[in-house]
Design a protein around this motif. Structure first.
Motif, short mmCIF file in Angstrom:
data_model
loop_
_atom_site.label_atom_id
_atom_site.label_comp_id
_atom_site.label_asym_id
_atom_site.label_seq_id
_atom_site.Cartn_x
_atom_site.Cartn_y
_atom_site.Cartn_z
N LYS A 58 0.85 -1.20 0.00
CA LYS A 58 0.00 0.00 0.00
C LYS A 58 0.89 1.25 0.00
O LYS A 58 1.91 1.30 0.67
N GLU A 59 0.45 2.28 -0.71
CA GLU A 59 1.23 3.53 -0.78
C GLU A 59 1.22 4.25 0.56
O GLU A 59 2.20 4.88 0.96
N ALA A 60 0.12 4.12 1.30
CA ALA A 60 0.00 4.80 2.59
C ALA A 60 0.94 4.20 3.63
O ALA A 60 1.29 4.87 4.61
N SER A 61 1.38 2.96 3.45
CA SER A 61 2.25 2.32 4.44
C SER A 61 3.62 2.99 4.52
O SER A 61 4.25 2.97 5.57
N ILE A 62 4.06 3.61 3.44
CA ILE A 62 5.35 4.33 3.44
C ILE A 62 5.27 5.50 4.41
O ILE A 62 6.18 5.73 5.21
N ARG A 63 4.16 6.24 4.37
CA ARG A 63 4.00 7.39 5.24
C ARG A 63 3.83 6.98 6.70
O ARG A 63 4.36 7.62 7.60
N VAL A 64 3.09 5.90 6.96
CA VAL A 64 2.90 5.43 8.33
C VAL A 64 4.21 4.88 8.90
O VAL A 64 4.50 5.07 10.08
N GLU A 65 5.01 4.25 8.05
CA GLU A 65 6.31 3.74 8.50
C GLU A 65 7.22 4.90 8.95
O GLU A 65 7.84 4.83 10.01
N LYS A 66 7.24 5.96 8.18
CA LYS A 66 8.04 7.13 8.54
C LYS A 66 7.52 7.77 9.82
O LYS A 66 8.30 8.19 10.68
N LEU A 67 6.20 7.81 9.99
CA LEU A 67 5.59 8.35 11.19
C LEU A 67 5.92 7.51 12.42
O LEU A 67 6.21 8.04 13.49
N LEU A 68 5.93 6.19 12.26
CA LEU A 68 6.25 5.28 13.36
C LEU A 68 7.71 5.45 13.79
O LEU A 68 8.02 5.47 14.99
N LYS A 69 8.60 5.62 12.82
CA LYS A 69 10.01 5.87 13.16
C LYS A 69 10.17 7.16 13.94
O LYS A 69 10.97 7.26 14.87
N SER A 70 9.39 8.17 13.57
CA SER A 70 9.42 9.45 14.28
C SER A 70 8.92 9.30 15.71
O SER A 70 9.48 9.87 16.65
N ALA A 71 7.85 8.52 15.89
CA ALA A 71 7.30 8.31 17.23
C ALA A 71 8.29 7.55 18.11
O ALA A 71 8.43 7.85 19.31
N ILE A 72 9.00 6.58 17.54
CA ILE A 72 10.03 5.84 18.29
C ILE A 72 11.15 6.78 18.70
O ILE A 72 11.63 6.74 19.85
N ALA A 73 11.57 7.65 17.78
CA ALA A 73 12.62 8.62 18.09
C ALA A 73 12.17 9.58 19.18
O ALA A 73 12.96 9.95 20.06
N ASN A 74 10.90 9.98 19.17
CA ASN A 74 10.38 10.85 20.22
C ASN A 74 10.40 10.16 21.58
O ASN A 74 10.75 10.76 22.59
N TRP A 75 10.04 8.87 21.59
CA TRP A 75 10.07 8.11 22.84
C TRP A 75 11.50 7.99 23.37
O TRP A 75 11.75 8.15 24.56
N GLU A 76 12.44 7.73 22.46
CA GLU A 76 13.85 7.61 22.86
C GLU A 76 14.38 8.92 23.40
O GLU A 76 15.17 8.95 24.36
N ALA A 77 13.96 10.05 22.82
CA ALA A 77 14.43 11.35 23.29
C ALA A 77 13.86 11.68 24.67
O ALA A 77 14.56 12.25 25.52
N LYS A 78 12.61 11.30 24.92
CA LYS A 78 12.00 11.59 26.22
C LYS A 78 12.55 10.71 27.32
O LYS A 78 12.66 11.13 28.47
N ASN A 79 12.88 9.45 27.00
CA ASN A 79 13.34 8.50 28.02
C ASN A 79 14.85 8.36 28.08
O ASN A 79 15.36 7.60 28.90
N GLU A 80 15.57 9.05 27.21
CA GLU A 80 17.04 9.06 27.17
C GLU A 80 17.65 7.66 27.10
O GLU A 80 18.64 7.36 27.76
N ARG A 81 17.05 6.77 26.34
CA ARG A 81 17.62 5.45 26.09
C ARG A 81 17.06 4.91 24.79
O ARG A 81 16.06 5.41 24.27
N LYS A 82 17.71 3.88 24.26
CA LYS A 82 17.29 3.28 23.00
C LYS A 82 16.14 2.31 23.23
O LYS A 82 16.06 1.65 24.27
N ALA A 83 15.27 2.20 22.26
CA ALA A 83 14.16 1.24 22.33
C ALA A 83 14.67 -0.16 22.05
O ALA A 83 15.49 -0.36 21.15
#
Length: 134
Positions: A58-83
């Motif tokens: 699906k074409e929309a999965s590319i955008r959701v994948e990028k969004l999910l990576k951003s959310a993971i990076a936000n979690w890592e920045a808030k918790n100061e550790r890697k997922a």
């Protein structure tokens, strides 16, 4: 702003500080097509969801994948550790309708058919497993 509203606003801000999310606005696909992809990964562990999105056609999965990576990076920045694998999962993902571009297509006998080019907003929340159970 009154005191009651101010206290409520600060409480909402404090609650948002502990939650990791990412938001994608004005995606030029219809909300119905995006919801198919969102339903595919809702509640999944994040690294399993990344694999699912990567190999989805699906074409929309590319955008959701990028969004999910951003959310993971936000979690890592808030918790100061890697997922780590098995730790994070998608707690909620919502797809809302966005603005609609209205266009006219020529039709027979001098008429015009309306074309609605839809867009959507996607919000993805990421959380740890033990936070959700409490």
């Amino acid at each position: 702003m009154g005191k009651r509203k101010e206290r409520a606003a600060t409480a909402i801000k404090e609650a948002k500080k502990s939650v990791s999310f990412a938001k994608l606005n004005n995606v030029p696909t219809s909300p119905r097509k995006m919801r198919l992809v969102a339903d595919m990964v809702r509640g999944m562990e994040v690294f399993k969801a990344l694999g699912t999105l990567k190999f989805s056609n699906k074409e929309a999965s590319i955008r959701v994948e990028k969004l999910l990576k951003s959310a993971i990076a936000n979690w890592e920045a808030k918790n100061e550790r890697k997922a780590e694998a098995g730790e994070l999962f998608i707690s909620s993902i919502t797809v809302d309708g966005g603005t609609m571009l209205k266009r006219l297509r020529p039709a027979p006998q001098g008429r015009g058919y309306r074309i609605r080019k839809r867009s959507n907003h996607v919000t993805l929340y990421v959380d740890t497993l033990n936070n959700n159970q409490n």
